[in-house]
Write a protein that holds these residues in place. Structure first.
Motif, PDB file in Angstrom:
ATOM      1  N   GLU A  75     -48.140 -28.468   9.492  1.00  0.00           N
ATOM      2  CA  GLU A  75     -47.397 -27.597  10.413  1.00  0.00           C
ATOM      3  C   GLU A  75     -48.244 -26.367  10.706  1.00  0.00           C
ATOM      4  N   LYS A  76     -48.150 -25.891  11.936  1.00  0.00           N
ATOM      5  CA  LYS A  76     -48.898 -24.694  12.333  1.00  0.00           C
ATOM      6  C   LYS A  76     -47.932 -23.621  12.818  1.00  0.00           C
ATOM      7  N   VAL A  77     -48.325 -22.364  12.620  1.00  0.00           N
ATOM      8  CA  VAL A  77     -47.498 -21.239  13.031  1.00  0.00           C
ATOM      9  C   VAL A  77     -48.287 -20.328  13.966  1.00  0.00           C
ATOM     10  N   VAL A  78     -47.553 -19.505  14.680  1.00  0.00           N
ATOM     11  CA  VAL A  78     -48.126 -18.425  15.470  1.00  0.00           C
ATOM     12  C   VAL A  78     -47.875 -17.149  14.683  1.00  0.00           C
ATOM     13  N   LEU A  79     -48.928 -16.406  14.386  1.00  0.00           N
ATOM     14  CA  LEU A  79     -48.787 -15.120  13.703  1.00  0.00           C
ATOM     15  C   LEU A  79     -48.880 -14.009  14.735  1.00  0.00           C
ATOM     16  N   VAL A  80     -47.974 -13.043  14.633  1.00  0.00           N
ATOM     17  CA  VAL A  80     -47.994 -11.879  15.518  1.00  0.00           C
ATOM     18  C   VAL A  80     -47.916 -10.649  14.627  1.00  0.00           C
ATOM     19  N   GLY A  81     -48.875  -9.756  14.788  1.00  0.00           N
ATOM     20  CA  GLY A  81     -48.885  -8.549  13.970  1.00  0.00           C
ATOM     21  C   GLY A  81     -49.121  -7.313  14.803  1.00  0.00           C
ATOM     22  N   HIS A  82     -48.495  -6.230  14.397  1.00  0.00           N
ATOM     23  CA  HIS A  82     -48.610  -4.958  15.091  1.00  0.00           C
ATOM     24  C   HIS A  82     -49.330  -3.943  14.207  1.00  0.00           C
ATOM     25  N   SER A  83     -50.228  -3.194  14.782  1.00  0.00           N
ATOM     26  CA  SER A  83     -50.865  -2.053  14.134  1.00  0.00           C
ATOM     27  C   SER A  83     -51.585  -2.461  12.846  1.00  0.00           C
ATOM     28  N   ALA A  85     -50.742  -4.326  10.579  1.00  0.00           N
ATOM     29  CA  ALA A  85     -50.545  -5.741  10.233  1.00  0.00           C
ATOM     30  C   ALA A  85     -51.738  -6.590  10.616  1.00  0.00           C
ATOM     31  N   GLY A  86     -52.614  -6.074  11.447  1.00  0.00           N
ATOM     32  CA  GLY A  86     -53.816  -6.823  11.795  1.00  0.00           C
ATOM     33  C   GLY A  86     -54.613  -7.223  10.568  1.00  0.00           C
ATOM     34  N   LEU A  87     -54.634  -6.355   9.571  1.00  0.00           N
ATOM     35  CA  LEU A  87     -55.354  -6.688   8.339  1.00  0.00           C
ATOM     36  C   LEU A  87     -54.670  -7.822   7.588  1.00  0.00           C
ATOM     37  N   SER A  88     -53.352  -7.809   7.565  1.00  0.00           N
ATOM     38  CA  SER A  88     -52.613  -8.883   6.902  1.00  0.00           C
ATOM     39  C   SER A  88     -52.813 -10.202   7.649  1.00  0.00           C
ATOM     40  N   LEU A  89     -52.793 -10.160   8.981  1.00  0.00           N
ATOM     41  CA  LEU A  89     -53.028 -11.366   9.766  1.00  0.00           C
ATOM     42  C   LEU A  89     -54.412 -11.930   9.475  1.00  0.00           C
ATOM     43  N   ALA A  90     -55.416 -11.057   9.447  1.00  0.00           N
ATOM     44  CA  ALA A  90     -56.784 -11.510   9.188  1.00  0.00           C
ATOM     45  C   ALA A  90     -56.893 -12.154   7.806  1.00  0.00           C
ATOM     46  N   SER A  91     -56.223 -11.588   6.824  1.00  0.00           N
ATOM     47  CA  SER A  91     -56.238 -12.166   5.483  1.00  0.00           C
ATOM     48  C   SER A  91     -55.590 -13.548   5.477  1.00  0.00           C
ATOM     49  N   ALA A  92     -54.463 -13.675   6.176  1.00  0.00           N
ATOM     50  CA  ALA A  92     -53.785 -14.970   6.260  1.00  0.00           C
ATOM     51  C   ALA A  92     -54.646 -15.979   7.013  1.00  0.00           C
ATOM     52  N   MET A  93     -55.339 -15.526   8.041  1.00  0.00           N
ATOM     53  CA  MET A  93     -56.217 -16.418   8.795  1.00  0.00           C
ATOM     54  C   MET A  93     -57.354 -16.928   7.920  1.00  0.00           C
ATOM     55  N   ASP A  94     -57.890 -16.067   7.072  1.00  0.00           N
ATOM     56  CA  ASP A  94     -58.948 -16.482   6.147  1.00  0.00           C
ATOM     57  C   ASP A  94     -58.430 -17.484   5.129  1.00  0.00           C
ATOM     58  N   ALA A  95     -57.233 -17.249   4.616  1.00  0.00           N
ATOM     59  CA  ALA A  95     -56.685 -18.077   3.538  1.00  0.00           C
ATOM     60  C   ALA A  95     -56.063 -19.385   4.041  1.00  0.00           C
ATOM     61  N   PHE A  96     -55.512 -19.387   5.250  1.00  0.00           N
ATOM     62  CA  PHE A  96     -54.761 -20.551   5.743  1.00  0.00           C
ATOM     63  C   PHE A  96     -55.168 -20.935   7.171  1.00  0.00           C
ATOM     64  N   PRO A  97     -56.444 -21.141   7.438  1.00  0.00           N
ATOM     65  CA  PRO A  97     -56.850 -21.422   8.827  1.00  0.00           C
ATOM     66  C   PRO A  97     -56.224 -22.691   9.402  1.00  0.00           C
ATOM     67  N   GLU A  98     -55.929 -23.655   8.544  1.00  0.00           N
ATOM     68  CA  GLU A  98     -55.362 -24.924   9.006  1.00  0.00           C
ATOM     69  C   GLU A  98     -53.884 -24.819   9.351  1.00  0.00           C
ATOM     70  N   LYS A  99     -53.252 -23.694   9.016  1.00  0.00           N
ATOM     71  CA  LYS A  99     -51.817 -23.533   9.260  1.00  0.00           C
ATOM     72  C   LYS A  99     -51.508 -22.589  10.425  1.00  0.00           C
ATOM     73  N   ILE A 100     -52.541 -22.103  11.088  1.00  0.00           N
ATOM     74  CA  ILE A 100     -52.341 -21.106  12.146  1.00  0.00           C
ATOM     75  C   ILE A 100     -52.896 -21.636  13.457  1.00  0.00           C
ATOM     76  N   VAL A 101     -52.020 -21.722  14.453  1.00  0.00           N
ATOM     77  CA  VAL A 101     -52.458 -22.185  15.769  1.00  0.00           C
ATOM     78  C   VAL A 101     -53.095 -21.025  16.541  1.00  0.00           C
ATOM     79  N   VAL A 102     -52.549 -19.830  16.392  1.00  0.00           N
ATOM     80  CA  VAL A 102     -53.100 -18.643  17.040  1.00  0.00           C
ATOM     81  C   VAL A 102     -52.543 -17.403  16.339  1.00  0.00           C
ATOM     82  N   ALA A 103     -53.312 -16.326  16.387  1.00  0.00           N
ATOM     83  CA  ALA A 103     -52.836 -15.039  15.877  1.00  0.00           C
ATOM     84  C   ALA A 103     -52.901 -14.034  17.019  1.00  0.00           C
ATOM     85  N   VAL A 104     -51.832 -13.282  17.174  1.00  0.00           N
ATOM     86  CA  VAL A 104     -51.735 -12.299  18.247  1.00  0.00           C
ATOM     87  C   VAL A 104     -51.745 -10.915  17.619  1.00  0.00           C
TER      88      VAL A 104
END
Length: 124
Positions: A75-83, A85-104
């Motif tokens: 399953e893939k998710v769309v991550l959306v982060g504000h301000s 949260a960009g750091l948290s999104l980047a960390s999640a992208m590093d740890a779970f690249p196969e679970k993220i379709v796109v990050a905004v």
């Protein structure tokens, strides 16, 4: 209404909580999307206190990492982060690249691709 299999995860910026997304959550759900807005550590309804109970970036972002770990395989998710949260999104992208379709990144911190997401804070 067509089925929308992609789930959307909304991550707040510093000084906020999941509550700040309430209008966005309502609008997306009314269009049939599956949406989750989370509280990061020591934010929103999380009773812990910053700099006392939560002392590292890893602890701060742990609720997002736990949520990402619970996303079923395939399953893939769309991550959306504000301000901030960009750091948290980047960390999640590093740890779970196969679970993220796109990050905004909504006016969010966008770390570089060479260093760890929290590198800018280590430099300060």
């Amino acid at each position: 209404m067509s089925e929308r299999p992609t789930k959307i995860i909304l991550v707040h910026g510093s000084g906020h909580g999941a509550w700040c997304w309430y209008k966005v959550v309502a609008a997306l759900r009314s269009q049939g999307y599956s949406v989750t807005a989370i509280d990061l550590a020591a934010c929103g309804s999380d009773p812990r206190r910053m700099a006392v109970d939560v002392t590292t970036f890893e602890e701060y972002a742990q609720p997002l990492m736990d949520l990402m770990a619970s996303v079923p395989e395939g399953e893939k998710v769309v991550l959306v982060g504000h301000s901030f949260a960009g750091l948290s999104l980047a960390s999640a992208m590093d740890a779970f690249p196969e679970k993220i379709v796109v990050a905004v990144f909504v006016t969010a911190i966008l770390p570089d691709t060479v260093h760890a997401p929290w590198h800018i804070f280590q430099q300060v």
